[in-house]
Design a protein around this motif. Sequence first.
Motif, short mmCIF file in Angstrom:
data_model
loop_
_atom_site.label_atom_id
_atom_site.label_comp_id
_atom_site.label_asym_id
_atom_site.label_seq_id
_atom_site.Cartn_x
_atom_site.Cartn_y
_atom_site.Cartn_z
N UNK A 305 0.86 -1.14 0.12
CA UNK A 305 0.08 0.03 0.05
C UNK A 305 0.79 1.20 -0.04
N UNK A 306 2.11 1.19 0.93
CA UNK A 306 2.64 2.45 0.96
C UNK A 306 3.49 2.67 -0.36
N UNK A 307 3.80 1.56 -1.04
CA UNK A 307 4.66 1.81 -2.23
C UNK A 307 3.71 2.36 -3.25
N UNK A 361 4.89 2.69 6.30
CA UNK A 361 3.90 1.77 6.16
C UNK A 361 3.02 1.39 7.37
N UNK A 362 3.41 1.92 8.48
CA UNK A 362 2.43 1.81 9.74
C UNK A 362 1.16 2.65 9.47
N UNK A 363 1.22 3.55 8.68
CA UNK A 363 0.06 4.36 8.43
C UNK A 363 -1.10 3.58 7.99
N UNK A 364 -1.07 2.27 7.53
CA UNK A 364 -1.96 1.55 6.91
C UNK A 364 -2.33 0.17 7.72
N UNK A 365 -1.81 0.44 8.92
CA UNK A 365 -1.90 -0.76 9.93
C UNK A 365 -3.26 -0.83 10.11
N UNK A 366 -3.99 0.11 10.27
CA UNK A 366 -5.61 -0.06 10.70
C UNK A 366 -6.42 -0.04 9.30
N UNK A 372 -6.26 7.80 5.55
CA UNK A 372 -6.32 9.16 4.82
C UNK A 372 -7.27 9.89 5.94
N UNK A 373 -7.10 11.29 5.91
CA UNK A 373 -7.93 12.31 6.59
C UNK A 373 -9.09 12.55 5.79
N UNK A 374 -8.86 12.35 4.33
CA UNK A 374 -9.94 12.78 3.24
C UNK A 374 -10.38 11.15 2.70
N UNK A 375 -11.62 10.90 2.83
CA UNK A 375 -11.71 9.54 1.99
C UNK A 375 -11.61 9.76 0.52
#
Length: 443
Positions: A305-307, A361-366, A372-375
């Motif tokens: 995801x982060x890549x 990458x940890x931003x996508x942990x959940x 994202x702040x904005x969907x």
Amino acid sequence: MWFEVFHNKNFFLSGEHFIYWVGFQPRYIIRDPEQGKELLSTKSGHFKKVSIRPDIKDLLGIGLVTLDGEEWARHRRIVNPAFFVDKLKAMVPTMSDLTIELMEKWEPHVKEKEAINVAEEFQKLGADIIAHTAFGSSFAEGKMVFDLQHELHMLASKLGSTIYIPGSQYFPSRENLYRKSINKKIEKVLGQLIENRMESGEATEGDGYGNDLLGLMLAANQGVMNGNMKGLSMGLHELIDECKTFFFAGHETTASLITFMFLLLATHPEWQERLREEVLEACRDKRIPTADSLNNMKLVNMVIYETLRLYPPAILVMRETDSDLKLRDKVIPAGTVIVVPIIAWHHYERFWEMEVKEFHPERFEEGILKACKVPGAYLPFSFGPRNCIGQVFATIEAKVVLATVLQRYRFRMSPHYVHAPTVALTLKPEFGMPIVFEEIFEP
Ligand code: HEM
């Protein structure tokens, strides 16, 4: 109409939107994901794909990527079953076998500690994987077609940066004659291949066309023909064009994802180590990823995801309107090309919870929604009815390649690497991606 809009200061001075011209064609860049949702989802039926110059169309074929309206819907319905997850999972062993074969070729360079240009290597691997998974037993012919298509692709990348003169595709120039002769060869081989497969399928019980993408698509097409929707099935030429689409849409995009993933892991050894531990645990003593083991690779998912956030292979999507239309409060004049700048949205600070320039990458942990702040700000595969049909295929391939290599090698960037991502249809490293691999010995 654009003249009026141009003089309406509120439109431009909001700082959120801007337009630029390519020749006489206005292009409107949107920076509001809510507008993006309307464009790609709720109002998607009112917009169409941007017309492609005829000399590039040979490369794409007239398939899912380029069609619109009912023709697109008919093709999507037939091609869809080939991309069901359970069918794709059956392709995991092929993907890992081909990765192992590639690593065997790397062996002498690894021993000598020589850098390997993985950008090139993963392109070749991607081509092999798509040729095997699309054409299975007819792989040799499929590979031949894809090699020819790669030549068309190189030609199209060059054409993409030149100005198109209407009618110029008919000039008997060297490029045009070459392009046409390659295209003719491609269509001949693919046509023969499809006809053979259809004949052999008719001789077999059930969905006897094979478990590769071609076979699955032929079976779905046959299903439509056998039902009461005969008129909606695809003819030979349409099937040929969809095969071309598999290669064009699926090959360089996935190679780009895998290449940048290796860049990020080579420069973040702590993440490389964490992923290696996860992969070894998931694959246990088998040492090769299986469809089930892929489900236990959460960190690998986060890195993918982060890549795709930092280096989305498709940096934008574009649509066109034939009539004046509204996107939220903005009227878009007919003839405007609307651009969703995927790569820019992935880097706007106000759209994201964590520092955007860094690899986190940890931003996508959940999950994506929490990152994202904005969907709707994260869209590497676009969204709505015309989202990427091959996204699960691409993610499975990236996971399998990474999981296979991580178990065998530790890797780092060569000091000769020059960071220069560039766009030639997809995002790629302009000067290659030299990486040094080191064998991990059994303890
Ligand atoms: C990391 C890899 C990939 C990325 C980032 C990617 C990205 C995208 C994006 C952004 C679109 C939307 C384009 C638009 O609306 O203008 C798209 C559409 C499409 N992709 Fe992918 N793609 C990837 C891999 C694949 C693969 C592996 C395949 C097939 C084997 C594939 C087949 C397609 C097709 C057929 C469409 C058109 C769908 C439609 O309009 O119905 N893609 N892709």
